[in-house]
Write a protein that holds these residues in place. Structure first.
Motif, PDB file in Angstrom:
ATOM      1  N   ASP A  26       0.931  -1.092  -0.024  1.00  0.00           N
ATOM      2  CA  ASP A  26       0.125  -0.217   0.096  1.00  0.00           C
ATOM      3  C   ASP A  26       0.999   1.218  -0.052  1.00  0.00           C
ATOM      4  O   ASP A  26       2.183   1.124   0.087  1.00  0.00           O
ATOM      5  CB  ASP A  26      -0.988  -0.001   1.085  1.00  0.00           C
ATOM      6  N   GLU A  27       0.309   2.438  -0.044  1.00  0.00           N
ATOM      7  CA  GLU A  27       1.151   3.671  -0.323  1.00  0.00           C
ATOM      8  C   GLU A  27       1.938   3.835   1.016  1.00  0.00           C
ATOM      9  O   GLU A  27       3.126   4.212   0.560  1.00  0.00           O
ATOM     10  CB  GLU A  27      -0.023   4.961  -0.359  1.00  0.00           C
ATOM     11  N   ASP A  28       1.459   3.708   2.094  1.00  0.00           N
ATOM     12  CA  ASP A  28       2.348   3.858   3.473  1.00  0.00           C
ATOM     13  C   ASP A  28       3.547   2.990   3.567  1.00  0.00           C
ATOM     14  O   ASP A  28       4.791   3.261   3.575  1.00  0.00           O
ATOM     15  CB  ASP A  28       1.693   3.707   4.582  1.00  0.00           C
ATOM     16  N   GLU A  29       3.365   1.730   3.024  1.00  0.00           N
ATOM     17  CA  GLU A  29       4.301   0.468   3.053  1.00  0.00           C
ATOM     18  C   GLU A  29       5.462   0.675   1.831  1.00  0.00           C
ATOM     19  O   GLU A  29       6.736   0.812   2.064  1.00  0.00           O
ATOM     20  CB  GLU A  29       3.840  -0.625   2.801  1.00  0.00           C
ATOM     21  N   MET A  30       4.947   1.417   0.687  1.00  0.00           N
ATOM     22  CA  MET A  30       5.756   1.617  -0.332  1.00  0.00           C
ATOM     23  C   MET A  30       6.718   2.879   0.034  1.00  0.00           C
ATOM     24  O   MET A  30       8.102   2.954  -0.075  1.00  0.00           O
ATOM     25  CB  MET A  30       5.181   2.011  -1.494  1.00  0.00           C
ATOM     26  N   GLU A  31       6.147   3.886   0.760  1.00  0.00           N
ATOM     27  CA  GLU A  31       6.931   5.046   1.248  1.00  0.00           C
ATOM     28  C   GLU A  31       7.916   4.769   2.240  1.00  0.00           C
ATOM     29  O   GLU A  31       9.198   5.222   1.998  1.00  0.00           O
ATOM     30  CB  GLU A  31       6.153   6.125   1.803  1.00  0.00           C
ATOM     31  N   LYS A  32       7.548   3.695   3.196  1.00  0.00           N
ATOM     32  CA  LYS A  32       8.470   3.216   4.172  1.00  0.00           C
ATOM     33  C   LYS A  32       9.539   2.580   3.451  1.00  0.00           C
ATOM     34  O   LYS A  32      10.885   2.707   3.768  1.00  0.00           O
ATOM     35  CB  LYS A  32       7.918   2.551   4.977  1.00  0.00           C
ATOM     36  N   PHE A  33       9.418   1.731   2.517  1.00  0.00           N
ATOM     37  CA  PHE A  33      10.278   0.769   1.797  1.00  0.00           C
ATOM     38  C   PHE A  33      11.313   1.825   0.782  1.00  0.00           C
ATOM     39  O   PHE A  33      12.330   1.306   0.961  1.00  0.00           O
ATOM     40  CB  PHE A  33       9.629  -0.092   0.735  1.00  0.00           C
ATOM     41  N   LEU A  34      10.925   2.753   0.197  1.00  0.00           N
ATOM     42  CA  LEU A  34      11.675   3.519  -0.577  1.00  0.00           C
ATOM     43  C   LEU A  34      12.565   4.537   0.115  1.00  0.00           C
ATOM     44  O   LEU A  34      13.678   4.996  -0.068  1.00  0.00           O
ATOM     45  CB  LEU A  34      10.862   4.298  -1.620  1.00  0.00           C
ATOM     46  N   ASN A  35      12.038   5.101   1.175  1.00  0.00           N
ATOM     47  CA  ASN A  35      12.734   6.379   1.930  1.00  0.00           C
ATOM     48  C   ASN A  35      13.527   5.677   3.010  1.00  0.00           C
ATOM     49  O   ASN A  35      14.495   6.475   3.395  1.00  0.00           O
ATOM     50  CB  ASN A  35      11.495   7.270   2.652  1.00  0.00           C
ATOM     51  N   GLU A  36      13.493   4.484   3.506  1.00  0.00           N
ATOM     52  CA  GLU A  36      14.296   4.127   4.469  1.00  0.00           C
ATOM     53  C   GLU A  36      15.168   3.063   4.132  1.00  0.00           C
ATOM     54  O   GLU A  36      14.985   2.343   3.091  1.00  0.00           O
ATOM     55  CB  GLU A  36      13.233   3.414   5.680  1.00  0.00           C
ATOM     56  N   SER A  37      16.498   2.924   4.658  1.00  0.00           N
ATOM     57  CA  SER A  37      17.371   2.035   4.341  1.00  0.00           C
ATOM     58  C   SER A  37      16.813   0.504   5.025  1.00  0.00           C
ATOM     59  O   SER A  37      16.994   0.333   6.126  1.00  0.00           O
ATOM     60  CB  SER A  37      18.708   2.357   4.689  1.00  0.00           C
TER      61      SER A  37
END
Length: 57
Positions: A26-37
């Motif tokens: 989902d959108e939140d999971e994708m943002e977390k995956f892309l922004n965090e190492s």
């Protein structure tokens, strides 16, 4: 982590579309995956080609 992606069940190798991960985030999971190492993928499942055969026996 990128090296282990090719051993994951969700990793798709496609000549036309290229290689990609087939996990629906989902959108939140994708943002977390892309922004965090991310050091370890929570969705990794080892690709076991012989799993189906073992279930048949």
């Amino acid at each position: 982590m990128a090296d282990s992606c090719e051993f994951c069940t969700h990793y798709i190798m496609d000549d036309e579309l290229g290689n990609y991960c087939d996990v629906d985030l989902d959108e939140d999971e994708m943002e977390k995956f892309l922004n965090e190492s991310v050091t370890q993928c929570h969705y990794f499942r080892a690709d076991d080609e012989y799993g189906v055969v073992r279930k048949q026996n």
